[in-house]
Design a protein around this motif. Structure first.
Motif, PDB file in Angstrom:
ATOM      1  N   GLY A   1     -59.122  13.587  15.463  1.00  0.00           N
ATOM      2  CA  GLY A   1     -58.006  14.124  14.696  1.00  0.00           C
ATOM      3  C   GLY A   1     -56.703  14.107  15.473  1.00  0.00           C
ATOM      4  O   GLY A   1     -55.637  13.820  14.914  1.00  0.00           O
TER       5      GLY A   1
ATOM      6  N   VAL B   1     -57.161  15.602   2.816  1.00  0.00           N
ATOM      7  CA  VAL B   1     -57.799  15.597   4.133  1.00  0.00           C
ATOM      8  C   VAL B   1     -59.226  15.078   4.023  1.00  0.00           C
ATOM      9  O   VAL B   1     -59.690  14.263   4.852  1.00  0.00           O
ATOM     10  CB  VAL B   1     -57.786  17.006   4.750  1.00  0.00           C
TER      11      VAL B   1
ATOM     12  N   LEU C   1     -59.245  11.330   3.647  1.00  0.00           N
ATOM     13  CA  LEU C   1     -58.993  10.672   4.936  1.00  0.00           C
ATOM     14  C   LEU C   1     -60.274  10.608   5.765  1.00  0.00           C
ATOM     15  O   LEU C   1     -60.601   9.572   6.365  1.00  0.00           O
ATOM     16  CB  LEU C   1     -57.909  11.431   5.713  1.00  0.00           C
TER      17      LEU C   1
ATOM     18  N   HIS D   1     -50.942  10.652   2.062  1.00  0.00           N
ATOM     19  CA  HIS D   1     -52.024  11.154   2.899  1.00  0.00           C
ATOM     20  C   HIS D   1     -51.517  11.463   4.302  1.00  0.00           C
ATOM     21  O   HIS D   1     -51.874  12.481   4.905  1.00  0.00           O
ATOM     22  CB  HIS D   1     -53.155  10.125   2.985  1.00  0.00           C
TER      23      HIS D   1
ATOM     24  N   TYR E   1     -51.445  15.091   6.144  1.00  0.00           N
ATOM     25  CA  TYR E   1     -52.191  15.283   7.386  1.00  0.00           C
ATOM     26  C   TYR E   1     -51.296  15.869   8.474  1.00  0.00           C
ATOM     27  O   TYR E   1     -51.703  16.778   9.205  1.00  0.00           O
ATOM     28  CB  TYR E   1     -52.808  13.969   7.852  1.00  0.00           C
TER      29      TYR E   1
ATOM     30  N   TYR F   1     -53.399  11.943  14.530  1.00  0.00           N
ATOM     31  CA  TYR F   1     -52.109  12.615  14.337  1.00  0.00           C
ATOM     32  C   TYR F   1     -50.965  11.804  14.937  1.00  0.00           C
ATOM     33  O   TYR F   1     -49.893  11.695  14.349  1.00  0.00           O
ATOM     34  CB  TYR F   1     -52.144  14.007  14.977  1.00  0.00           C
TER      35      TYR F   1
END
Length: 296
Positions: free
Chosen positions: A61, A36, A39, A5, A9, A65
């Motif tokens: 987001g 996505v 998540l 995941h 991402y 990251y």
């Protein structure tokens, strides 16, 4: 959440596009979209805003990251380092003072020519402390001048050395072809410190002869002892490796011992130690060095 995941991402964030991220990862586009979505459902936040073909990260987001990139990068670094440990790891070596002074620099030079990216850490101390460091797993491979005492340590001889009797130039015993320890003991004696391999051998030899010797000087520095002999303070029995230069230069003279005293220099490691490729290479280099020296 899985590492898969995280990697998906990161790719989507960097490309701002599901299709290009899927192409980079060699995955089907629906699989990337599903990851996505999973998540977002797992954390209960929106990670991307969809704007036509582009997707832009939300504030959450962008925060996510940073974590995902760190986790994925750390995993990749771990994979690289562990799979190539023999090429980019660390080799911890411990040696006695004699070996560290006269042999180790050449061994390290040869090793680093073969493994330039391997970091080497060297510790130089007396043999008994190096043995202790091997037992504590503070070093990987040790090079010492005596036979280890602990049963959990493996010892492999890699070369031989002898103890040499040295005298000041013009000394009365210098006219003899050979001398005994008893004859040497009649003069002031300079010795290495207790705990050093050479001192232990010498003490044992005098004990066998039921002879007590009280040195006029003890030092961890072989050069200080050699200098003391050169200045006429007394006599000494030291490893030949340490005194051969002073003998060749004429600072001291060597007389053969009536009963030669030789010893093995040993490679030591814990019997439970897993020997990596670079450790085995270092051990083989030590053996090769010993063979070359024996043939000189």
């Amino acid at each position: 959440m899985t590492l898969r995941h995280m990697k998906i991402y990161v790719a989507v964030f960097q490309h701002s596009n599901i299709t290009r991220a899927a192409e980079e990862l060699h995955l089907a586009q629906p699989s990337v979209s599903l990851a996505v979505k999973e998540l977002e459902e797992y954390y209960g936040v929106r990670l991307f805003e969809r704007r036509g073909r582009r997707i832009l990260p939300t504030e959450a987001g962008r925060e996510f990251y940073g974590y995902a990139l760190h986790i994925a990068s750390l995993f990749d670094e771990m994979e690289t380092r562990i799979k190539n440990w023999d090429r980019i790891g660390t080799l911890r070596i411990g040696t006695s003072i004699t070996i560290g002074t006269h042999i180790l620099p050449e061994l390290l030079h040869r090793f680093q020519e073969q493994f330039p990216e391997v970091r080497t850490e060297a510790e130089i101390n007396n043999s008994s402390l190096i043995e202790r460091r091997v037992l504590d797993n503070a070093i990987d491979v040790g090079l010492i001048e005596n036979q280890p005492e602990h049963e959990d340590i493996c010892a492999v001889p890699f070369m031989r050395d002898e103890l040499a009797a040295i005298l000041p130039p013009g000394h009365a015993l210098g006219r003899q072809k050979k001398v005994t320890l008893e004859q040497l003991a009649e003069y002031p004696f300079l010795m290495r410190e207790k705990g050093s391999a050479g001192r232990e051998i010498l003490d044992a030899a005098f004990a066998l002869r039921q002879q007590a010797v009280h040195p006029v000087m003890e030092s961890v520095s072989t050069q200080a002892i050699v200098r003391g002999v050169a200045e006429g303070l007394g006599v000494a029995v030291l490893p030949y490796l340490l005194v051969r230069r002073a003998i060749r230069e004429g600072a001291v003279i060597q007389v053969s011992l009536a009963e030669p005293m030789e010893r093995n220099l040993n490679i030591i490691y814990h019997k439970s130690k897993y020997l990596t490729g670079n450790m085995n290479t270092f051990i083989e280099l030590c053996k090769q060095y010993g063979e070359e020296t024996d043939h000189e």
